[in-house]
Design an enzyme around this catalytic site. Sequence first.
Site, PDB file in Angstrom:
ATOM      1  NE  ARG A  37      -2.031  -0.766   3.760  1.00 35.44           N
ATOM      2  CZ  ARG A  37      -2.305   0.082   4.756  1.00 35.44           C
ATOM      3  NH1 ARG A  37      -3.343   0.893   4.677  1.00 35.44           N
ATOM      4  NH2 ARG A  37      -1.546   0.130   5.836  1.00 35.44           N
TER       5      ARG A  37
ATOM      6  CB  SER B 277       5.474  -6.807   7.862  1.00 40.95           C
ATOM      7  OG  SER B 277       4.889  -5.591   8.270  1.00 40.95           O
TER       8      SER B 277
ATOM      9  CG  ASP C 220       2.717  -5.060  11.963  1.00 42.22           C
ATOM     10  OD1 ASP C 220       3.704  -5.289  12.683  1.00 42.22           O
ATOM     11  OD2 ASP C 220       1.903  -5.952  11.630  1.00 42.22           O
TER      12      ASP C 220
END
Length: 509
Positions: free
Chosen positions: A108, A177, A230
């Site tokens: 994203r 991540s 995250d």
Amino acid sequence: MGKVGVALAAACAAAACVTAAVMVSRRMKRRRGWRKVVTVLEDLEEGCATPVGRLRQVVDAMAVEMHAGLASEGGSKLKMLLTYVHNLPTGMEKGIYYALDLDDTNFRVLRVKLGGQRSTILDHDVERQPIPQHLMTSTTEELFDFIATKLKDFVERQENVSEFSVEETRELGFTFSFPVKQNSSSTGTLLKCTKGFSIEDMVGRDVSQCLQEAMSRNGLNMRVAALVNDTVGTLALGHYHDQDTVASVIFGTGTNACYLERADAIIKCQGLLSTSGGMVVNMEWGNFWSSHLPRTSYDVDLDCESPNPNDQGFEKMISGMYLGDIVRRVVLRMSQESDVFGPVSSRLLVPFILRTPMIAAMHDDDSPNLMEVARILRDTLQIPDVPLNVRKLVVKVCDVVTRRAARLAAAGIVGILKKIGRDRNGGTASSSKAKGGSQSKMRRTVVAVEGGLYTNYTMFREYLNEAMGEILGEDVAEHVVIRDMDDGSGIGAALLAASHSASLAIDNI
């Protein structure tokens, strides 16, 4: 009555006796079968028991492991990784910042506009992009060139010409991540490829530098200001909204936690420079283990059959990836012990076919006949026509497994608070009385939480909050706030880009 009549009557009586005997036999068999499944449930309840005394033992074990992980590398199951993030957002950040969130088979890109006043995010735009399958096994340059191209397209669509000059460098927060050894707040070396990626030439390289070079090749004037995961992004977002936020936890498919630690408590890096006196530590708490954790035979079997046996023990007991499969294993055992579910369904033998959102739906089913439970058993596990009392039994299994997970999760959070002195034995600050004396009062403490397991699973959330009160005691628990966050991996990364850009500007004055 003639001989024929007597014989007929005798035959009828005998048939009635046989029928009665068959019915009694069936009833007794059903009762024995029911007792067997009830025994399975009772054994599960005993094995998953989390009385407050045991939870406090888990709290102590978590705090001890945290100390050990900060003292030396490899000294604990908890990695206690340094993030080099020591400037969390204050709410005063202003301007336009970008974020790139790379995870699984998608990434994203975000653009966040900050207003310079606490909790004022004026605007943010998000775009999700799938990663073509062939790039997941190609080369580092090909993957990052694709990402940089899409990022540039996004920037050009979003920006007004007046917002940035040609020479002005945009700031980017990069959420990555994957297993990384952090070298600074904005750089980190990839340790191994996971989640379906297999790019050999990327392992051992600085992923921030790989992205930076790809952006330069594609004519995008942007700097990686922060490299985070995250969990750290969630802490940043929480701290932006509330400066009393000291820790964050992810409860989703996986689980992890991070918190703000005093720099002088990180013994394995003595002399660590920190402008704020503190640093965010990424615990990687999914690998936590203690003999006080209530482990059952179902947990042992799940671990042995997993791709990573003897690893991520805490995660396998509390995260969304595994709760549904624990329930499946219990229902399979019940089905093998008794015929209350009918013949053993072959679907019960399929690992992870029962996902955690399904057990949440069954657990939350408040219809009189538990129709959602019946639907999931029929459609997912191919177990049709399940009686209501057996459906109730399935809901109870979901309850036992979820309650244990949530209460252990709460113990993990309190373990963090204990380590930083915000539990019942600490977290006090002095305040002056009118007559010049002093008194102690509890400091307000906020823990930022993100993830679908907490957000979408009502009973998990309620059990966790209930356990927090039991462990801490209500007088302390009222000063501890669990705050749900949304999009720490995206907005949080942009906020860290803002806070680190601001600190860099101050350092250069």
